[in-house]
Scaffold this motif. Structure first.
Motif, PDB file in Angstrom:
ATOM      1  N   LEU A   1       0.802  -1.236   0.000  1.00 43.41           N
ATOM      2  CA  LEU A   1       0.000   0.000   0.000  1.00 43.41           C
ATOM      3  C   LEU A   1       0.830   1.280   0.000  1.00 43.41           C
ATOM      4  CD1 LEU A   1      -2.847  -1.015   2.489  1.00 43.41           C
ATOM      5  CD2 LEU A   1      -2.975  -0.855  -0.009  1.00 43.41           C
ATOM      6  N   ILE A   2       2.152   1.188   0.351  1.00 45.64           N
ATOM      7  CA  ILE A   2       2.943   2.431   0.362  1.00 45.64           C
ATOM      8  C   ILE A   2       3.207   2.931  -1.058  1.00 45.64           C
ATOM      9  CG2 ILE A   2       4.089   1.890   2.560  1.00 45.64           C
ATOM     10  CD1 ILE A   2       6.582   1.128   1.033  1.00 45.64           C
ATOM     11  N   SER A   3       2.856   2.121  -2.051  1.00 43.44           N
ATOM     12  CA  SER A   3       2.977   2.567  -3.444  1.00 43.44           C
ATOM     13  C   SER A   3       1.595   2.789  -4.076  1.00 43.44           C
ATOM     14  CB  SER A   3       3.743   1.515  -4.266  1.00 43.44           C
ATOM     15  OG  SER A   3       5.018   1.305  -3.719  1.00 43.44           O
ATOM     16  N   HIS A   4       0.524   2.859  -3.247  1.00 48.74           N
ATOM     17  CA  HIS A   4      -0.848   3.012  -3.737  1.00 48.74           C
ATOM     18  C   HIS A   4      -1.009   4.374  -4.409  1.00 48.74           C
ATOM     19  CE1 HIS A   4      -5.253   3.020  -3.683  1.00 48.74           C
ATOM     20  NE2 HIS A   4      -5.161   1.688  -3.516  1.00 48.74           N
ATOM     21  N   GLU A   5      -1.887   4.397  -5.395  1.00 45.80           N
ATOM     22  CA  GLU A   5      -2.080   5.645  -6.150  1.00 45.80           C
ATOM     23  C   GLU A   5      -2.811   6.705  -5.338  1.00 45.80           C
ATOM     24  OE1 GLU A   5      -6.162   4.173  -8.394  1.00 45.80           O
ATOM     25  OE2 GLU A   5      -4.296   4.306  -9.551  1.00 45.80           O
ATOM     26  N   ASP A   6      -3.588   6.284  -4.354  1.00 47.86           N
ATOM     27  CA  ASP A   6      -4.307   7.246  -3.502  1.00 47.86           C
ATOM     28  C   ASP A   6      -3.334   7.788  -2.461  1.00 47.86           C
ATOM     29  OD1 ASP A   6      -5.829   8.536  -1.543  1.00 47.86           O
ATOM     30  OD2 ASP A   6      -7.585   7.264  -1.968  1.00 47.86           O
ATOM     31  N   PRO A   7      -3.063   9.095  -2.460  1.00 51.33           N
ATOM     32  CA  PRO A   7      -2.074   9.649  -1.527  1.00 51.33           C
ATOM     33  C   PRO A   7      -2.438   9.434  -0.061  1.00 51.33           C
ATOM     34  CG  PRO A   7      -3.294  11.393  -2.649  1.00 51.33           C
ATOM     35  CD  PRO A   7      -3.645  10.115  -3.336  1.00 51.33           C
ATOM     36  N   ILE A   8      -3.747   9.395   0.253  1.00 51.44           N
ATOM     37  CA  ILE A   8      -4.151   9.203   1.654  1.00 51.44           C
ATOM     38  C   ILE A   8      -3.836   7.778   2.102  1.00 51.44           C
ATOM     39  CG2 ILE A   8      -6.090   9.203   3.265  1.00 51.44           C
ATOM     40  CD1 ILE A   8      -7.375  11.409   1.569  1.00 51.44           C
ATOM     41  N   VAL A   9      -4.151   6.818   1.237  1.00 53.46           N
ATOM     42  CA  VAL A   9      -3.833   5.413   1.554  1.00 53.46           C
ATOM     43  C   VAL A   9      -2.322   5.269   1.716  1.00 53.46           C
ATOM     44  CG1 VAL A   9      -3.868   3.043   0.664  1.00 53.46           C
ATOM     45  CG2 VAL A   9      -5.858   4.534   0.363  1.00 53.46           C
ATOM     46  N   ARG A  10      -1.596   5.874   0.756  1.00 52.71           N
ATOM     47  CA  ARG A  10      -0.143   5.778   0.774  1.00 52.71           C
ATOM     48  C   ARG A  10       0.410   6.397   2.056  1.00 52.71           C
ATOM     49  NH1 ARG A  10       0.482   8.050  -3.761  1.00 52.71           N
ATOM     50  NH2 ARG A  10       1.460  10.030  -3.224  1.00 52.71           N
ATOM     51  N   ARG A  11      -0.122   7.582   2.421  1.00 48.80           N
ATOM     52  CA  ARG A  11       0.358   8.280   3.615  1.00 48.80           C
ATOM     53  C   ARG A  11       0.121   7.446   4.872  1.00 48.80           C
ATOM     54  NH1 ARG A  11      -3.113  13.233   5.334  1.00 48.80           N
ATOM     55  NH2 ARG A  11      -4.339  11.480   6.096  1.00 48.80           N
ATOM     56  N   ASN A  12      -1.133   6.902   4.993  1.00 48.10           N
ATOM     57  CA  ASN A  12      -1.460   6.139   6.195  1.00 48.10           C
ATOM     58  C   ASN A  12      -0.659   4.845   6.294  1.00 48.10           C
ATOM     59  OD1 ASN A  12      -3.244   8.095   6.965  1.00 48.10           O
ATOM     60  ND2 ASN A  12      -5.057   7.080   6.110  1.00 48.10           N
ATOM     61  N   ALA A  13      -0.421   4.217   5.146  1.00 49.29           N
ATOM     62  CA  ALA A  13       0.374   2.981   5.142  1.00 49.29           C
ATOM     63  C   ALA A  13       1.799   3.255   5.611  1.00 49.29           C
ATOM     64  CB  ALA A  13       0.385   2.372   3.750  1.00 49.29           C
ATOM     65  N   ILE A  14       2.400   4.360   5.152  1.00 47.21           N
ATOM     66  CA  ILE A  14       3.764   4.714   5.550  1.00 47.21           C
ATOM     67  C   ILE A  14       3.810   5.078   7.025  1.00 47.21           C
ATOM     68  CG2 ILE A  14       5.576   6.456   5.222  1.00 47.21           C
ATOM     69  CD1 ILE A  14       4.881   6.428   2.235  1.00 47.21           C
ATOM     70  N   MET A  15       2.761   5.760   7.497  1.00 48.98           N
ATOM     71  CA  MET A  15       2.699   6.106   8.919  1.00 48.98           C
ATOM     72  C   MET A  15       2.743   4.844   9.790  1.00 48.98           C
ATOM     73  SD  MET A  15      -0.088   9.216   9.037  1.00 48.98           S
ATOM     74  CE  MET A  15      -0.101   9.264  10.820  1.00 48.98           C
TER      75      MET A  15
END
Length: 789
Positions: free
Chosen positions: A19-33
Motif C-alpha cells: 500500500l505504500i505505493s498506492h495511487e491514492d495519496p491518503i492510503v499511501r500516507r497512512n500505510a507509511i505512517m
C-alpha cells in the motif's frame, strides 16, 4: 508494542508494504505512517529487510510528497538503518541525497529523522566522502541553532563522525564551523552539548593548519581555559583525548607547547575520576615526543604519576606507567625526578600487573632508570631479575621485548645474573630467541650476550640450548641481527670447553682456567656434556677427555674439609663437662640433637657415655648435611700445579717473549715425552699410554698432568694452559688427525742500520713435537707440513 506483534502475526506488514505505493495519496500516507511506527519492533524490521522496502521508502522522499510522508518514511529508514546491511542498501540505492536535502525541511520531525538516519549511515567510513560531496556541512551547522536539543545533539554527533576525515575538517573551518563550536562551549545554557562539541573540536585539532587557525583566533586558549574550569569528567576526558590526537603531529606539539598545555594536563591528573586520569596520562605520553614538553611535564607531573601506580584501577596504572616510561626515556633529569619520587618499588611491583601494557612499560621505565648507576643498584637490590622472570614467559610480544631489554640492562651485574639464573629466567629468555618478532629476537640476543658475561651463566645458557639456536639464527639472512653473532661469540668466550669443541680454536684472549676440558670435536646435533656427566660414564675405548684443574693444595683441602661438627665446638666447663653452644645458632637439626640430649640428662648414665652418644648423633646429622650440600668437583691436578710453578720460576724471568716461548715449548715437550723424530712418529705409542692412564683412573676423564707421553693436541693444550698462567699470549688451534698447534705473534728485530723502527708482529707456529722451540712462520710450507703431515 503488543499490538505491533499482533499485526505482524496477522500479516499486516506485507499488505502495508504494497500500500505504500498506492495511487491514492491518503492510503499511501497512512500505510507509511503505520510502517514507520511498527518499524521500531525488531521482528518487523527483519521482515521489512526481507521485503526489501528501502527503495520504495526512498522514493517517498521526493520533494512533491507531503511532510507527513517525509516524516514517517524517514522514521522507518532511521529504525532500519541501525543494521549494517540496510545502511549499505540505503547508500547504494541513493538514499543519502534526499536525506541531506530534507535537513532543510520546515518540519522539525523530518529534520530529526533525516539527521538520525544520516548519523547512522556516516558511522561507516565509506559514506564520509559521499556526504561531503553533497555539501552536508552548512545544513549541519545550521541545525546547531535549532531550538530542539535533540536535533542539536544529533547534528554534533554527525559532525563528530564526519570530522574524522581530513578534507571534511577543512570544509568545516571554511564554513566557520570552529567558531560555532567554540560559541557552544562558551554558552552555559548549552552545557548538555559541551561534551559532543568538544569531541568535534578534538577531531579538528589533529590538523596543524586547523589548530593554528584556532590558536590565531584565541580559540585554543579559550578551549584550554574551558577545560580547566570545567567540572564535568566527560568534558575533561574528551579534552585530554583531543590533545592526545593532536600531539601525534610534531607541528601540533609546538602549538600546544606555546599554549602551555602541560599545565592543563598536570591539573587533570588531580581530578578524582579514573577516566580523566587515564586520558591525561595518555596525553602526557603523546606530548613526550617534544623534548621541551618532556622537561616541563617531568618537573611537576612525575610525582603525581608515581602516585597513580598504586591505583586499584588497572587501566589507570597502565596509563600512568606508560607516561613514566615516555617521560624517563632519554631524560636523565626526569629519571632522577622519578627516583626521588620513590618510583622504583611501585615499578617493580607493576611487573606483576594484570595488563600487558603496564608490564611492558614498567620494564621500559626501569630500563630507563638503569642508565644511572645508583638507580640500577637500587633496582637490583629489590629483586628486579626475579621479577622479570615471569614477564619473559609472556605471550605478548611487547612484554617479551621490553622484559628481554630490561634483562640486558641489569645483566651487567654478576649478582643480577645469578638472581636470574636462580629464578629460572634463563629458559624463558632462550625461548624468545625462537620468536618470529624481529624486535623480540634482537633484544633476546642482546640479553643473552650480556648474561653470558660469566662462566656459570654461560654454561647454563649453553646447557639450555642457546648455542644451537644462535647458530641457527646466524645461518639465516633474515633472522640474524647485530647481537646474534655477538651473543654466540660471548657465550663461547665464557664457555671455552664448548668453544674449543665446536670451533676448534681459542684466541690469545681466551684464557684457559680450571675446569676446562677437551673432549674433541663435537659433531653437529650432538649434546655437549658437562665434565661431571662425562666423569660418570663407563670406561670406553673412545678418546680420553683431558681436563685442567690446577687449584692450589690449600684451596683443594679447604673444599674437601668437612664442616666442623658440634662435638668440636663443645667446650669443657670448670667441672670437665662439655658446654654446647647456643643451639638456636646451630640450626634446626642440631637443635633436635641438643633437645634430645637435654631430655635424656639425669637418666643415670655416666657423663662420658652421654657425650659419646651425643657425638654419634651429631656426626650422623653432620653427614646428612654434608650430603645435601655436596656438589661434584673435578679431582685436583697437583702435577699441573707443579708445572705452572716451575714455569713461573724458570721461564717468566726471561727478558724476551721469544725466549719465553722457546723455553716453554721445550719445557712442555720435556714433560710429554720429549722430541720425536719425524720418521718415527708412528712408533710414539702415546695411545697405549693414555689407555693405561684411563685404566688406572677407571675413567675416561684424565687430568693433563697424568699425560707423560702426549701427542700434538696434548702438548698444544698444555702449552696454552701454562702460557695463559704466566702471561704469554698464544692461541690454540685444532687440526685434523689429532693435530693441534699454538700460534704466537712476535716482533722481529729491526733491520740493521734502521734503529728504532717498529715492525708489525708476525705469526708463528710453535713446534712442540720435532724440534721443540722452533718457530715456524705461519703460511709457510713448513707450517702446512706441521699441521697436516
Amino acid at each position: 508494542d503488543e499490538n505491533k506483534v499482533t499485526l505482524l502475526g496477522l500479516g499486516a506488514v506485507e499488505h502495508l508494504y504494497k500500500l505504500i505505493s498506492h495511487e491514492d495519496p491518503i492510503v499511501r500516507r497512512n500505510a507509511i505512517m503505520v510502517l514507520g511506527i511498527m518499524a521500531s519492533n525488531h521482528d518487523v524490521k527483519k521482515l521489512l529487510r526481507e521485503l526489501d522496502v528501502t527503495n520504495s521508502l526512498i522514493s517517498q522522499l521526493a520533494p512533491e510528497e507531503g511532510v507527513v510522508i517525509h516524516e514517517f518514511a524517514t522514521l522507518c529508514l532511521a529504525h532500519m538503518a541501525v543494521e549494517y546491511t540496510t545502511k549499505i542498501q540505503i547508500f547504494e540505492q541513493g538514499g543519502l541525497e534526499p536525506l541531506v536535502r530534507l535537513l532543510g525541511s520546515p518540519d522539525p520531525d523530518v529534520k530529526k529523522n533525516s539527521l538520525e538516519c544520516i548519523y547512522l549511515l556516516v558511522q561507516d567510513f565509506q559514506s564520509h566522502a559521499a556526504v561531503r560531496a553533497l555539501n552536508v556541512i552548512p545544513p549541519l551547522l545550521e541545525l546547531l541553532k535549532s531550538e530542539y536539543p535533540v536535533i542539536q545533539l544529533l547534528a554534533l554527533k554527525t559532525l563528530e563522525e564526519i570530522s574524522k576525515d581530513g578534507e571534511t575538517r577543512i570544509i568545516l573551518g571554511e564554513n566557520k564551523g570552529l567558531d560555532c563550536l567554540l560559541q557552544i562551549l562558551e554558552t552555559n545554557e548549552f552545557s548538555d552539548l559541551h561534551v559532543e562539541a568538544l569531541a568535534v573540536l578534538g577531531n579538528c585539532l589533529e590538523d596543524a593548519h586547523t589548530l593554528q587557525l584556532i590558536q590565531q583566533t584565541g580559540g585554543l586558549k579559550k578551549l584550554l581555559s574551558f577545560v580547566g574550569d570545567s567540572t564535568v569528567p566527560d568534558i575533561q576526558k574528551n579534552a585530554a583525548k583531543a590533545i592526545t590526537r593532536a600531539a601525534y603531529d610534531s607541528e601540533n606539539r609546538k602549538i600546544l607547547k606555546e599554549e602551555e598545555v602541560e599545565k592543563c594536563l598536570i591539573n587533570l591528573l588531580e581530578i578524582n575520576n579514573d577516566g580523566v586520569k587515564v586520558a591525561a596520562s595518555e596525553a602526557i605520553s603523546a606530548m613526550c615526543e617534544s623534548s621541551a614538553s618532556k622537561r616541563a611535564l617531568g618537573l611537576q607531573g612525575i610525582p603525581q604519576l608515581v602516585q597513580l601506580l598504586s591505583s586499584e584501577n588497572e587501566e589507570v596504572k597502565e596509563a600512568a606507567v606508560t607516561a613514566l616510561a615516555n617521560l624517563t626515556a632519554g631524560s636523565p633529569s626526569n629519571a632522577r625526578a622519578a627516583a626521588e619520587a620513590e618510583v622504583i618499588e611501585p615499578l617493580v611491583n607493576t611487573l606483576n600487573a594484570q595488563r600487558d601494557g603496564a608490564i611492558a612499560n614498567a620494564a621500559a621505565a626501569l630500563t630507563n632508570l638503569a642508565t644511572q648507576e645508583p638507580f640500577r643498584v637500587n633496582i637490583q637490590s629489590r629483586g628486579i631479575m626475579r621479577a622479570l622472570a615471569e614477564p619473559l614467559r609472556s605471550t605478548n610480544s611487547q612484554v617479551q621485548s621490553k622484559a628481554a631489554f630490561a634483562v640486558a640492562a641489569f645483566g651487567c651485574d654478576a649478582g643480577a645474573r645469578t638472581e636470574l639464573r636462580n629464578a629460572g629466567g634463563l629458559g624463558p629468555l632462550i625461548e624468545l630467541l625462537h620468536s618470529k618478532n624481529k624486535e623480540v629476537r634482537r633484544n633476546a640476543c642482546l640479553a643473552v650476550m650480556v648474561c653470558a658475561s660469566d662462566e656459570l651463566t654461560a654454561v647454563e645458557l649453553c646447557r639450555l640450548g642457546a648455542l644451537d639456536i644462535l647458530e641457527e639464527i646466524n645461518l639465516s639472512i633474515v633472522r640474524k641481527n647485530n647481537y646474534s653473532e655477538a651473543a654466540l661469540e660471548k657465550l663461547l668466550d665464557n664457555n671455552l670447553s664448548q668453544k674449543y669443541s665446536r670451533m676448534g680454536y681459542l684466541s690469545s684472549s681466551n684464557i684457559i682456567t680450571d675446569g676446562f676440558y677437551d673432549c674433541g670435536q663435537i659433531k653437529p646435533g650432538v649434546k655437549f656434556l658437562s665434565l661431571e656427566e662425562l666423569s660418570t660414564q663407563e670406561l670406553t675405548d673412545q678418546r680420553a677427555i683431558i681436563f685442567i684443574n690446577a687449584k692450589p693444595k690449600e684451596e683443594t683441602a679447604a673444599q674437601s674439609q668437612p664442616r666442623q661438627c658440634l662435638s668440636e665446638k663443645a667446650l669443657p666447663n670448670s667441672r670437665g663437662m662439655f658446654m654446647i653452644p647456643n643451639p638456636v645458632q646451630l640450626g634446626p637439626l642440631y637443635y633436635h640433637v641438643y633437645f634430645f640430649f637435654c631430655v635424656r640428662k639425669g637418666k643415670g648414665k655416666k657423663e662420658d657415655e652421654k657425650m659419646k652418644e651425643v657425638a654419634q648423633m651429631i656426626s650422623k646429622v653432620q653427614d646428612e648435611i654434608n650430603l645435601e650440600n655436596s656438589h661434584w668437583l673435578p679431582p685436583p691436578d697437583f702435577i699441573l700445579l707443579d708445572y705452572i710453578n716451575d714455569a713461573s720460576k724458570t721461564i717468566l724471568p726471561l727478558t724476551t717473549t721469544r725466549g719465553q716461548v722457546v723455553a716453554l715449548a721445550q719445557f712442555v715437550a720435556d714433560k710429554m715425552g720429549g722430541p720425536i723424530e719425524r720418521d718415527k712418529l708412528h712408533d710414539f705409542s702415546w695411545e697405549l699410554h693414555i689407555s693405561e692412564v684411563e685404566f688406572e683412573l677407571k675413567s675416561n676423564v684424565v687430568p693433563i698432568g697424568k699425560v707423560k707421553k702426549g701427542t700434538f693436541y696434548h702438548r698444544a693444550l698444555l702449552f696454552k694452559v701454562i702460557a695463559d698462567r704466566i702471561g704469554i699470549r698464544c692461541s690454540l688451534v685444532r687440526g685434523e688427525y689429532n693435530r693441534a698447534w699454538n700460534e704466537v705473534e712476535l716482533v722481529d728485530d729491526s733491520p740493521q742500520g734502521i734503529a728504532g723502527l717498529l715492525l708489525p708482529p708476525k705469526k708463528y707456529i710453535v713446534d712442540l713435537m720435532f724440534e721443540p722451540g722452533f718457530l715456524i712462520k705461519q703460511g709457510s710450507a713448513e707450517a702446512d707440513q706441521y699441521k697436516h703431515i
